[in-house]
Enzyme design. Structure first.
Site, mmCIF file in Angstrom:
data_model
loop_
_atom_site.group_PDB
_atom_site.id
_atom_site.type_symbol
_atom_site.label_atom_id
_atom_site.label_comp_id
_atom_site.label_asym_id
_atom_site.label_seq_id
_atom_site.Cartn_x
_atom_site.Cartn_y
_atom_site.Cartn_z
ATOM 1 N N SER A 160 0.839 -1.198 0.000
ATOM 2 C CA SER A 160 0.000 0.000 0.000
ATOM 3 C C SER A 160 0.869 1.241 0.000
ATOM 4 O O SER A 160 1.959 1.251 0.593
ATOM 5 C CB SER A 160 -0.859 -0.016 1.264
ATOM 6 O OG SER A 160 -1.424 1.251 1.493
ATOM 7 N N TYR A 193 -2.044 -1.284 10.871
ATOM 8 C CA TYR A 193 -2.295 -1.852 9.540
ATOM 9 C C TYR A 193 -1.163 -1.465 8.581
ATOM 10 O O TYR A 193 -0.555 -2.317 7.921
ATOM 11 C CB TYR A 193 -3.657 -1.374 8.989
ATOM 12 C CG TYR A 193 -3.715 -1.421 7.485
ATOM 13 C CD1 TYR A 193 -3.864 -2.633 6.827
ATOM 14 C CD2 TYR A 193 -3.548 -0.262 6.713
ATOM 15 C CE1 TYR A 193 -3.854 -2.691 5.438
ATOM 16 C CE2 TYR A 193 -3.537 -0.308 5.339
ATOM 17 C CZ TYR A 193 -3.693 -1.530 4.702
ATOM 18 O OH TYR A 193 -3.664 -1.577 3.344
ATOM 19 N N LYS A 234 2.194 -3.621 6.569
ATOM 20 C CA LYS A 234 2.594 -3.606 5.143
ATOM 21 C C LYS A 234 4.090 -3.291 5.032
ATOM 22 O O LYS A 234 4.816 -3.945 4.273
ATOM 23 C CB LYS A 234 1.776 -2.573 4.359
ATOM 24 C CG LYS A 234 0.304 -2.917 4.205
ATOM 25 C CD LYS A 234 0.087 -4.132 3.325
ATOM 26 C CE LYS A 234 -1.375 -4.476 3.136
ATOM 27 N NZ LYS A 234 -1.605 -5.770 2.483
HETATM 28 N N1 UFG Z 1 -12.670 10.751 3.416
HETATM 29 C C1 UFG Z 1 -13.722 11.566 3.774
HETATM 30 N N2 UFG Z 1 -14.839 10.978 4.299
HETATM 31 C C2 UFG Z 1 -14.950 9.626 4.476
HETATM 32 C C3 UFG Z 1 -13.865 8.793 4.110
HETATM 33 C C4 UFG Z 1 -12.731 9.405 3.594
HETATM 34 O O1 UFG Z 1 -13.667 12.783 3.630
HETATM 35 O O2 UFG Z 1 -15.998 9.160 4.962
HETATM 36 C C5 UFG Z 1 -11.481 11.366 2.809
HETATM 37 C C6 UFG Z 1 -10.180 11.133 3.547
HETATM 38 O O3 UFG Z 1 -9.974 12.112 4.538
HETATM 39 C C7 UFG Z 1 -9.181 11.200 2.396
HETATM 40 C C8 UFG Z 1 -9.946 10.618 1.207
HETATM 41 O O4 UFG Z 1 -11.316 10.760 1.534
HETATM 42 O O5 UFG Z 1 -8.858 12.525 2.100
HETATM 43 C C9 UFG Z 1 -9.670 9.156 0.965
HETATM 44 O O6 UFG Z 1 -9.854 8.420 2.171
HETATM 45 P P1 UFG Z 1 -9.892 6.834 2.187
HETATM 46 O O7 UFG Z 1 -10.155 6.420 3.593
HETATM 47 O O8 UFG Z 1 -10.798 6.328 1.136
HETATM 48 O O9 UFG Z 1 -8.435 6.457 1.738
HETATM 49 P P2 UFG Z 1 -7.047 6.786 2.435
HETATM 50 O O10 UFG Z 1 -6.228 7.471 1.393
HETATM 51 O O11 UFG Z 1 -7.164 7.448 3.729
HETATM 52 O O12 UFG Z 1 -6.576 5.327 2.775
HETATM 53 C C10 UFG Z 1 -6.282 4.440 1.740
HETATM 54 C C11 UFG Z 1 -6.575 3.006 2.153
HETATM 55 C C12 UFG Z 1 -5.696 2.564 3.236
HETATM 56 C C13 UFG Z 1 -4.282 2.883 2.906
HETATM 57 C C14 UFG Z 1 -4.137 4.350 2.573
HETATM 58 C C15 UFG Z 1 -2.779 4.798 2.202
HETATM 59 O O13 UFG Z 1 -7.892 2.884 2.593
HETATM 60 O O14 UFG Z 1 -5.840 1.178 3.381
HETATM 61 O O15 UFG Z 1 -4.966 4.618 1.467
HETATM 62 O O16 UFG Z 1 -2.397 4.272 1.001
HETATM 63 F F1 UFG Z 1 -3.511 2.600 3.957
#
Ligand code: UFG
Length: 349
Positions: free
Chosen positions: A124, A150, A154
């Site tokens: 990831s 988590y 990785k």
């Molecule tokens: N976000 C919101 N509201 C939500 C969910 C997310 O505003 O309900 C925002 C987050 O703050 C972020 C973006 O949407 O700016 C993406 O968030 P995600 O949770 O979909 O994805 P992340 O980039 O935080 O996390 C993903 C994977 C993880 C991994 C991470 C880093 O879910 O498993 O990328 O690569 F670790």
């Protein structure tokens, strides 16, 4: 090639199974269904008109994993299996360390016994941690001070793999650092099916669009980004699946590490607005406090994968939203949407 997919019933595993079967490979799935079910496999078979060999087994159990390898001839392994909820990993770190590390070590040991040398590992972009310049390239330092167990698993597995190839020069391993996988197969028959309240943006937006939830909480509106919301690199899951095929085809001795992303940054509001347009419905949202541990902006430098694997994405965020919507609207409760044996519509939480 006969390819074993650990965690092959999951979101990325099931889409990769389709891509492999469509290219004439044989697929063997090893899954314990702890976060999935038989249904995606059944649908993969139906979509491709081909059979998948299924082993319901726990990868942390050496004896049952060895049994699978003893009963199959396996050319290569794609290792998807693992727990993946950031929040759950903070609440139960030992479960994450035990499950993700133990399963990988059992897999590597079993592969050694069975003389299987080819492996593709699901890593990831989380391994890059918070301090980084964008776009992020593979030469950016891996952080071992990540904000959640988590992500830590990785980074640790990547290290275990690097050490394993030092000891066995015949190993051929590709480590794939995924950015943000989204979308669904264009048929709408398979897709992402979170068992609990989705942590990730796209499945949450889909559930709001289909009426299962009232509004999207936008985590933070004051980032240093064009519209103040977080920017990520969303990659269509079928592009990601095809990235695995390219990695398999280009395996070479040692470890090769690739970013799999689109190379394009999109904000939370870009995602909500694009989804709203393709689903042709309003998606209510509220800007709330930023989520702890989130970075403002992350997207991939994909030069290495393009050059060495001859792979790049060709589906857009709009394609991903359209396919996710087809999946969500056709299966409002995911794989549990079909009639249960009692004839009642099964509802997942
Ligand atoms: N976000 C919101 N509201 C939500 C969910 C997310 O505003 O309900 C925002 C987050 O703050 C972020 C973006 O949407 O700016 C993406 O968030 P995600 O949770 O979909 O994805 P992340 O980039 O935080 O996390 C993903 C994977 C993880 C991994 C991470 C880093 O879910 O498993 O990328 O690569 F670790």
């Amino acid at each position: 090639m006969r390819v074993l997919l650990t965690g092959g019933a999951g979101f990325i595993g099931s889409h990769t199974a389709v891509a492999l079967l469509e290219r004439g490979h044989e697929v063997i799935v090893l899954d314990d269904f702890s976060n999935s079910s038989r249904e995606p496999i059944r649908r993969v078979e139906e979509l491709c008109g081909k059979q998948v060999t299924l082993h319901i087994a726990d990868l942390t159990n050496a004896a049952s994993t060895q049994k699978v390898f003893a009963s199959e001839s396996i050319d290569a392994v794609i290792h998807f299996a693992g727990l993946k909820s950031v929040g759950e990993s903070v609440r139960d770190p030992l479960l994450y360390y035990r499950t993700n590390l133990m399963s990988t070590m059992v897999l590597l040991e079993t592969m050694a016994l069975a003389k299987v040398k080819k492996l593709v590992f699901s890593s990831s972009a989380t391994v890059y941690g918070v301090a980084k310049d964008v776009p992020v390239s593979e030469s950016s330092e891996v952080s071992y001070r990540l904000s959640n167990p988590y992500g830590q698993t990785k980074a640790m597995i990547e290290q275990i793999i690097r050490d394993a190839v030092v000891a066995d020069s015949a190993l051929q391993i590709a480590v794939l650092r995924y950015f943000n996988p989204v979308g669904a197969h264009t048929s709408g028959r398979i897709g992402e099916d979170p068992k609990q309240t989705p942590n990730n943006l796209l499945p949450f937006v889909s559930q709001v669009a289909v009426g299962l939830r009232d509004f999207v909480s936008v985590f933070g509106g004051g980032y240093d980004t064009p519209d103040g919301t977080g920017v990520r690199d969303y990659i269509h899951v079928m592009d990601l699946a095809e990235g695995h095929l390219a990695a398999l085809a280009h395996l070479k001795s040692g470890v090769s590490t690739y970013n799999l992303g689109s190379g394009i940054g999109s904000s939370v509001l870009d995602v909500i607005n694009t989804f709203s347009r393709v689903a042709n419905r309003a998606i209510p949202y509220e800007v709330v406090a930023a989520r702890e541990g989130d970075v403002s902006c992350s997207y991939a430098d994909v030069t290495k994968a393009t050059r060495e694997l001859g792979w790049s994405t060709h589906r857009t965020l709009e394609d991903a939203c359209r396919d996710a919507w087809r999946w969500q609207s056709g299966n409002p409760h995911g794989y549990a949407s079909q009639a249960s044996p009692r004839g009642v519509l099964a509802v997942s939480s």
